[in-house]
Design a protein around this motif. Sequence first.
Motif, short mmCIF file in Angstrom:
data_model
loop_
_atom_site.label_atom_id
_atom_site.label_comp_id
_atom_site.label_asym_id
_atom_site.label_seq_id
_atom_site.Cartn_x
_atom_site.Cartn_y
_atom_site.Cartn_z
N ARG A 68 29.61 -3.90 0.53
CA ARG A 68 30.89 -3.28 0.80
C ARG A 68 31.84 -3.68 -0.32
N GLN A 69 32.81 -2.86 -0.60
CA GLN A 69 33.75 -3.15 -1.68
C GLN A 69 34.95 -3.90 -1.14
N LEU A 70 35.22 -5.07 -1.72
CA LEU A 70 36.37 -5.86 -1.30
C LEU A 70 37.63 -5.31 -1.94
N SER A 71 38.71 -5.31 -1.19
CA SER A 71 40.00 -4.94 -1.76
C SER A 71 40.54 -6.11 -2.58
N ASP A 72 41.56 -5.85 -3.40
CA ASP A 72 42.17 -6.93 -4.18
C ASP A 72 42.76 -8.00 -3.27
N ASP A 73 43.30 -7.58 -2.11
CA ASP A 73 43.86 -8.56 -1.17
C ASP A 73 42.77 -9.48 -0.63
N GLU A 74 41.60 -8.91 -0.33
CA GLU A 74 40.49 -9.72 0.17
C GLU A 74 39.98 -10.67 -0.91
N VAL A 75 39.88 -10.18 -2.15
CA VAL A 75 39.46 -11.03 -3.26
C VAL A 75 40.44 -12.19 -3.43
N ALA A 76 41.75 -11.89 -3.37
CA ALA A 76 42.76 -12.93 -3.52
C ALA A 76 42.66 -13.96 -2.42
N GLU A 77 42.40 -13.51 -1.19
CA GLU A 77 42.31 -14.45 -0.07
C GLU A 77 41.09 -15.37 -0.23
N ILE A 78 39.97 -14.82 -0.69
CA ILE A 78 38.79 -15.66 -0.92
C ILE A 78 39.07 -16.67 -2.03
N LEU A 79 39.77 -16.24 -3.07
CA LEU A 79 40.13 -17.17 -4.15
C LEU A 79 41.01 -18.30 -3.62
#
Length: 282
Positions: A68-79
């Motif tokens: 599934r493709q992560l949104s930028d918000d999801e990527v930021a939260e994982i970071l």
Amino acid sequence: MTDQPLRERLRTALLRARKERDATATSALRSALAALDNAEAIPPETMPAAGAIEAAPLGVGASEAARRQLSDDEVAEILRREVAEREEAAAQIDATHPERAGELLSEAAVLATLVPEGTPRSEEIEAFWREAVRHARFDGVPGYVPGSTLAVVPPPSWSFGGTPEQADELLRLVLDGAKTATASALWDYEAEGEPLPEVGGLGIVLDSEGRPRALLATTRVDVVPFDQVTEEHARLEGEGDGSLAHWRSEHERFFGEFAAHDRGFARDMPVVCERFTVLHTA
């Protein structure tokens, strides 16, 4: 540079770190990218059942993991969580392994430079999500596995409508149980490069002040021409008198006034009709 997707910024930073032989940055960035890869993998048990061919990703074999493709918000939260985990681990071992603690803090500092500044309500959204994870029933929600990265990272958050007044009014209908469907212009998704909603997708609905109020799960998605939206869908949207005539009048105005595209309104324009269920409220 600011328009570059966050994941691409990570990849660019990794290439630079390798070129500069920066072992600390290389290790941190590789680990963060691996965490994103893990978050994008859809567990086999959440793949479509036999016969649901239309829902199966193309080109996925039995031995491959669907993505599934992560949104930028999801990527930021994982970071953010990658940074926090390193800082917490460093604090725990500082007394006994100060050298390793220093390495972890250096890695955290590398990742922290790539994390976008959070919104004023980000902590409130995280707290809402933690409560939802504890109390909501996720039975039958594809892609949700307790304890996985996806269960830790809050889903995307958004508001209904195009004005603060609309955001609060439509949210009220959801909280009252009158609204279990919504509609958007497909052309808006295309103009903004956003993926379409999927069955099982989760979203946190915000009020006009950005406060999280409801967790929704998508239960059905149909794309149909504007003039073929059904009376049933209009009724499920719960607005006005619930008639199709009211739905058409209000959405013709809305699609024209708040469009992200420049194609105007058309009676046969494609509309994304989405149904949802409420899993948790605040």
